[in-house]
Structure formats: C-alpha cells, structure tokens
Design an enzyme around this catalytic site. Structure first.
Site, PDB file in Angstrom:
ATOM      1  N   ASP A  48     -34.567   3.852 -44.600  1.00  0.00           N
ATOM      2  CA  ASP A  48     -34.570   4.992 -43.675  1.00  0.00           C
ATOM      3  C   ASP A  48     -33.811   6.161 -44.284  1.00  0.00           C
ATOM      4  O   ASP A  48     -32.628   6.043 -44.603  1.00  0.00           O
ATOM      5  CB  ASP A  48     -33.894   4.578 -42.358  1.00  0.00           C
ATOM      6  CG  ASP A  48     -33.916   5.698 -41.331  1.00  0.00           C
ATOM      7  OD1 ASP A  48     -34.934   5.789 -40.612  1.00  0.00           O
ATOM      8  OD2 ASP A  48     -32.960   6.483 -41.253  1.00  0.00           O
ATOM      9  N   TYR A  53     -30.598  14.442 -44.562  1.00  0.00           N
ATOM     10  CA  TYR A  53     -29.539  13.717 -45.291  1.00  0.00           C
ATOM     11  C   TYR A  53     -29.386  14.251 -46.719  1.00  0.00           C
ATOM     12  O   TYR A  53     -28.394  13.940 -47.380  1.00  0.00           O
ATOM     13  CB  TYR A  53     -29.822  12.215 -45.351  1.00  0.00           C
ATOM     14  CG  TYR A  53     -30.044  11.535 -44.009  1.00  0.00           C
ATOM     15  CD1 TYR A  53     -29.690  12.154 -42.812  1.00  0.00           C
ATOM     16  CD2 TYR A  53     -30.607  10.267 -43.948  1.00  0.00           C
ATOM     17  CE1 TYR A  53     -29.909  11.532 -41.598  1.00  0.00           C
ATOM     18  CE2 TYR A  53     -30.825   9.637 -42.726  1.00  0.00           C
ATOM     19  CZ  TYR A  53     -30.482  10.277 -41.555  1.00  0.00           C
ATOM     20  OH  TYR A  53     -30.709   9.650 -40.357  1.00  0.00           O
ATOM     21  N   LYS A  78     -37.678  11.823 -42.036  1.00  0.00           N
ATOM     22  CA  LYS A  78     -37.707  12.638 -40.815  1.00  0.00           C
ATOM     23  C   LYS A  78     -37.598  14.101 -41.213  1.00  0.00           C
ATOM     24  O   LYS A  78     -37.021  14.397 -42.261  1.00  0.00           O
ATOM     25  CB  LYS A  78     -36.505  12.298 -39.915  1.00  0.00           C
ATOM     26  CG  LYS A  78     -36.092  10.846 -39.930  1.00  0.00           C
ATOM     27  CD  LYS A  78     -34.906  10.535 -39.038  1.00  0.00           C
ATOM     28  CE  LYS A  78     -34.460   9.094 -39.211  1.00  0.00           C
ATOM     29  NZ  LYS A  78     -33.570   8.870 -40.377  1.00  0.00           N
ATOM     30  N   HIS A 111     -37.298  14.536 -36.198  1.00  0.00           N
ATOM     31  CA  HIS A 111     -35.914  14.036 -36.173  1.00  0.00           C
ATOM     32  C   HIS A 111     -35.255  14.225 -34.802  1.00  0.00           C
ATOM     33  O   HIS A 111     -34.566  13.332 -34.303  1.00  0.00           O
ATOM     34  CB  HIS A 111     -35.104  14.731 -37.272  1.00  0.00           C
ATOM     35  CG  HIS A 111     -33.906  13.973 -37.728  1.00  0.00           C
ATOM     36  ND1 HIS A 111     -33.423  14.020 -39.008  1.00  0.00           N
ATOM     37  CD2 HIS A 111     -33.075  13.124 -37.068  1.00  0.00           C
ATOM     38  CE1 HIS A 111     -32.346  13.246 -39.114  1.00  0.00           C
ATOM     39  NE2 HIS A 111     -32.120  12.693 -37.940  1.00  0.00           N
ATOM     40  N   LYS A 233     -26.515   0.950 -42.002  1.00  0.00           N
ATOM     41  CA  LYS A 233     -26.203   1.568 -43.297  1.00  0.00           C
ATOM     42  C   LYS A 233     -25.061   0.807 -43.939  1.00  0.00           C
ATOM     43  O   LYS A 233     -24.054   0.497 -43.290  1.00  0.00           O
ATOM     44  CB  LYS A 233     -25.797   3.025 -43.103  1.00  0.00           C
ATOM     45  CG  LYS A 233     -25.280   3.707 -44.376  1.00  0.00           C
ATOM     46  CD  LYS A 233     -23.754   3.659 -44.472  1.00  0.00           C
ATOM     47  CE  LYS A 233     -23.222   4.083 -45.830  1.00  0.00           C
ATOM     48  NZ  LYS A 233     -21.753   3.907 -45.925  1.00  0.00           N
ATOM     49  N   SER A 234     -25.194   0.479 -45.210  1.00  0.00           N
ATOM     50  CA  SER A 234     -24.032   0.053 -45.988  1.00  0.00           C
ATOM     51  C   SER A 234     -24.244   0.470 -47.427  1.00  0.00           C
ATOM     52  O   SER A 234     -25.376   0.468 -47.922  1.00  0.00           O
ATOM     53  CB  SER A 234     -23.807  -1.461 -45.908  1.00  0.00           C
ATOM     54  OG  SER A 234     -22.622  -1.770 -46.643  1.00  0.00           O
TER      55      SER A 234
HETATM   56  P1  NDP Z   1     -24.211   1.944 -38.581  1.00  0.00           P
HETATM   57  O1  NDP Z   1     -24.078   1.392 -37.211  1.00  0.00           O
HETATM   58  O2  NDP Z   1     -25.315   1.476 -39.444  1.00  0.00           O
HETATM   59  O3  NDP Z   1     -22.802   1.709 -39.319  1.00  0.00           O
HETATM   60  C1  NDP Z   1     -22.582   2.100 -40.643  1.00  0.00           C
HETATM   61  C2  NDP Z   1     -21.080   1.941 -40.932  1.00  0.00           C
HETATM   62  O4  NDP Z   1     -20.706   0.583 -40.770  1.00  0.00           O
HETATM   63  C3  NDP Z   1     -20.694   2.345 -42.330  1.00  0.00           C
HETATM   64  O5  NDP Z   1     -19.422   2.945 -42.273  1.00  0.00           O
HETATM   65  C4  NDP Z   1     -20.620   1.014 -43.083  1.00  0.00           C
HETATM   66  O6  NDP Z   1     -19.671   1.086 -44.134  1.00  0.00           O
HETATM   67  C5  NDP Z   1     -20.160   0.065 -42.004  1.00  0.00           C
HETATM   68  N1  NDP Z   1     -20.700  -1.288 -42.176  1.00  0.00           N
HETATM   69  C6  NDP Z   1     -21.919  -1.642 -42.637  1.00  0.00           C
HETATM   70  N2  NDP Z   1     -22.084  -2.976 -42.624  1.00  0.00           N
HETATM   71  C7  NDP Z   1     -20.935  -3.489 -42.139  1.00  0.00           C
HETATM   72  C8  NDP Z   1     -20.493  -4.807 -41.899  1.00  0.00           C
HETATM   73  N3  NDP Z   1     -21.281  -5.852 -42.172  1.00  0.00           N
HETATM   74  N4  NDP Z   1     -19.237  -4.979 -41.385  1.00  0.00           N
HETATM   75  C9  NDP Z   1     -18.447  -3.910 -41.128  1.00  0.00           C
HETATM   76  N5  NDP Z   1     -18.807  -2.636 -41.337  1.00  0.00           N
HETATM   77  C10 NDP Z   1     -20.048  -2.423 -41.846  1.00  0.00           C
HETATM   78  O7  NDP Z   1     -24.239   3.542 -38.404  1.00  0.00           O
HETATM   79  P2  NDP Z   1     -25.083   4.753 -38.978  1.00  0.00           P
HETATM   80  O8  NDP Z   1     -24.684   5.922 -38.176  1.00  0.00           O
HETATM   81  O9  NDP Z   1     -25.014   4.825 -40.446  1.00  0.00           O
HETATM   82  O10 NDP Z   1     -26.610   4.405 -38.559  1.00  0.00           O
HETATM   83  C11 NDP Z   1     -27.483   3.686 -39.387  1.00  0.00           C
HETATM   84  C12 NDP Z   1     -28.595   4.560 -39.893  1.00  0.00           C
HETATM   85  O11 NDP Z   1     -29.339   5.127 -38.816  1.00  0.00           O
HETATM   86  C13 NDP Z   1     -28.120   5.793 -40.672  1.00  0.00           C
HETATM   87  O12 NDP Z   1     -27.648   5.466 -41.944  1.00  0.00           O
HETATM   88  C14 NDP Z   1     -29.370   6.621 -40.655  1.00  0.00           C
HETATM   89  O13 NDP Z   1     -30.291   6.152 -41.621  1.00  0.00           O
HETATM   90  C15 NDP Z   1     -29.879   6.370 -39.230  1.00  0.00           C
HETATM   91  N6  NDP Z   1     -29.426   7.409 -38.261  1.00  0.00           N
HETATM   92  C16 NDP Z   1     -30.402   8.135 -37.606  1.00  0.00           C
HETATM   93  C17 NDP Z   1     -30.063   9.116 -36.709  1.00  0.00           C
HETATM   94  C18 NDP Z   1     -31.128   9.901 -36.055  1.00  0.00           C
HETATM   95  O14 NDP Z   1     -30.832  10.955 -35.468  1.00  0.00           O
HETATM   96  N7  NDP Z   1     -32.369   9.463 -36.100  1.00  0.00           N
HETATM   97  C19 NDP Z   1     -28.660   9.440 -36.397  1.00  0.00           C
HETATM   98  C20 NDP Z   1     -27.703   8.581 -37.085  1.00  0.00           C
HETATM   99  C21 NDP Z   1     -28.099   7.610 -37.960  1.00  0.00           C
HETATM  100  P3  NDP Z   1     -20.008   0.545 -45.647  1.00  0.00           P
HETATM  101  O15 NDP Z   1     -21.099   1.430 -46.178  1.00  0.00           O
HETATM  102  O16 NDP Z   1     -18.712   0.711 -46.356  1.00  0.00           O
HETATM  103  O17 NDP Z   1     -20.435  -0.896 -45.520  1.00  0.00           O
END
Ligand code: NDP
Length: 277
Positions: A48, A53, A78, A111, A233-234
């Site tokens: 995604d 971004y 998006k 978006h 996301k990670s």
């Molecule tokens: P998430 O809920 O996916 O959380 C991501 C955060 O959690 C990062 O800081 C990551 O750090 C941490 N994380 C990941 N895996 C773990 C784990 N197993 N244990 C503990 N912490 C963890 O939030 P996002 O806001 O990133 O949402 C996901 C995706 O959704 C975005 O990346 C984007 O692609 C999409 N999105 C879409 C939107 C829209 O308007 N359509 C708006 C916001 C997001 P680390 O990388 O260090 O693991």
C-alpha cells in the site's frame, strides 16, 4: 525459506485482494525500497502506497529488487484531490504507474473525499473508465463515510474497497455493515493503532500470552477474523515477518468479541468531511 502467504478475498471487480499487506507511510523512497523487498521475501503480496507519501518510486524499486513476477503482486496507490476529474484521474494513474514502474495498478483509490471540492463522483467515474480499459484491476476510495458512498451508489458506481481507519478502539460497525450490504470490502488503515497504547492493553496482552504471539499479531488476527483487509506498516525486519505470521492460530468468537468491545466510541484521527488532501 518458509514464509507466510495471506489468503485472498474476491472483490466485486473479480480481482483477488490479499487479506494482509504492507503499509508504507511515512517511509522515504530508500526506506520503502528496503521494507518492500523484505516484505515480499517474507510472503507479502499486497503493498500500500500513495502519491501523497512521496515513496512510489521506492516501492517500485523494492518490487524490482524482490525479483517477484508482477502478476503475483497486488499494488495499491492513491491520488490527491487535484486529480478529481475523469481526465485528472488518468493523469494521476499515469504518474503513479510511471513512478512504480508498472503498466497496470491493482487498486487505485481516491485518497480523501474532499466534499468541499464536490468532485469525488467524477473521480470515481474516471477510475471506472480506467478499470474498463484494463489499466486497473479494481477501484476504490478511502476515508469515505456512508453518505459519500451513497452518492456513488446513486450514480451506479460501486467501489471495490473503502480503506478507513479501523482498529479495536475504532471498530466502525455501521460503516462495515454498509460496506457488507453493498459488496464493498473494508480495508483497515492504522490497523494496530500506529503501534501505540492499543498494543499495551491488558486484554490483548493476555491473549498474546495465551497464544504465544505478539500483541500486534493478536490485533491483526482480529482484523482477519472480521473479514477485513489490514495493512500494518513496519520497516523493522523482525516485525515485518511477525505481522504476516498470522495463519497458524485462531481466536475464539468470544475473544474476537472482547477485542471489539474495546471500542472507545472516540472519533477518528481525521474527519473526512473537513480534512483531506
Ligand atoms: P499501523 O497501525 O500500521 O502502525 C505502524 C506503527 O506500528 C509503526 O510505528 C511501526 O513501527 C509499529 N509496528 C509495526 N509492527 C509492530 C509490531 N509488530 N509491534 C509493535 N509495533 C509495531 O499505522 P499506520 O498509520 O502506518 O497505518 C498503516 C498503513 O495504512 C500506512 O502505512 C499507510 O500505508 C496506510 N494509511 C492510509 C491512510 C489513508 O488515509 N488511507 C492514513 C494512514 C495510513 P516499525 O516500523 O518500527 O515496526
């Protein structure tokens, strides 16, 4: 190497979307290239990204480095509000496809609805035309409320997907029900609550202990058992692997219910009637 491959859900368009994918906000091009390559090696097939971004080129680079064939992947991107017209959507598609280095996109999303601009219906008409031409496998929207979706339905336009903020503290039951009635698949953004306080909740902690899984795995398993598509996301190689390793255990119905009961009733991070880009 063994890796987990997520099952898929069939969309109205006939395309199949994996139930688990990699989110890429707020990664830079370089970070996205590395994370995408690692994710594909770990079994991810859905990636995604978004024009907003600024990392579509990095996502494309990660895909090429992975060596996987194009048809095995499901790429979502998006576009921003400046493209909300039939011709604008075509330009947005061409720009994104060029950055990603692909000749078709699996799922292209509006978006944000940006209702003040009042042109999201035209944007979805533009998406439908691109799908007809085979340039998109499926079309969708993001951050749409039921009343935005209803306007599309009134025009005979049914998006395959609505990507919305959704986690155990924001469970969106009415909107999910609206989607289900109309065959729209719900995709959860920020599915693990951005890795914050949600993952420290004692209910989740207890289940993590019981199943020998991480709190994030428990929450992601909840999404899957509700029939949602989740895109955590990670950019951490270990967490990338853990977040897709969800297919060897199952929560009971009661446990799914105990996570759903965590809904705080709080509003979302952003109100899509006033916020958008
Ligand atoms: P998430 O809920 O996916 O959380 C991501 C955060 O959690 C990062 O800081 C990551 O750090 C941490 N994380 C990941 N895996 C773990 C784990 N197993 N244990 C503990 N912490 C963890 O939030 P996002 O806001 O990133 O949402 C996901 C995706 O959704 C975005 O990346 C984007 O692609 C999409 N999105 C879409 C939107 C829209 O308007 N359509 C708006 C916001 C997001 P680390 O990388 O260090 O693991």
């Amino acid at each position: 190497m063994t890796h987990a491959v997520a099952p898929t859900i069939e969309l109205l368009s006939g395309a199949s979307i994996p139930v688990l994918g990699l989110g890429t906000w707020p990664l830079t091009d370089d970070e996205a290239a590395t994370a995408v390559e690692q994710a594909i090696a770990a079994g991810y097939r859905l990636i995604d990204t978004a024009e907003n971004y600024g990392n579509e080129a990095g996502v494309g680079e990660g895909i090429r480095r992975s060596g996987i064939s194009r048809e095995q992947l499901f790429i979502t991107t998006k576009f921003n509000k400046k493209w909300h017209s039939a011709d604008g959507v075509r330009q947005a598609f061409e720009l994104s496809a060029a950055k990603l280095g692909v000749d078709y996109i699996d799922l292209l999303l509006v978006h944000w609805p940006n209702p003040a601009q009042d042109s999201y219906v035209d944007a979805v008409k533009g998406l439908a035309a691109l799908r007809e031409e085979g340039l998109l496998r499926a079309i969708g929207v993001s951050n749409f409320k039921a009343h935005h979706l209803q306007r599309l339905l009134d025009e005979g336009l049914v998006p395959d997907v609505n990507q919305i903020q959704l986690d155990p503290r924001h469970t969106r039951p009415e909107l999910r029900e609206f989607h289900a009635r109309n065959g729209i698949v719900t995709e959860s953004w920020s599915p693990i609550g951005q890795g914050g306080a949600l993952l420290q909740d004692p209910v989740i902690d207890q289940l993590a202990d019981k199943y020998g899984m991480t709190p994030a795995q428990i929450v992601l398993r909840w999404h899957l058992q509700l029939g949602l598509v989740a895109i955590p996301k990670s950019s951490n190689p270990m967490r990338i692997k853990q977040n897709i390793n969800l297919f060897g255990f199952e929560l009971t119905d009661e446990e799914v219910g105990s996570l759903s009961a965590m809904d705080t009733g709080e509003s979302d991070i952003a109100d899509s009637d006033s916020f958008g880009h």
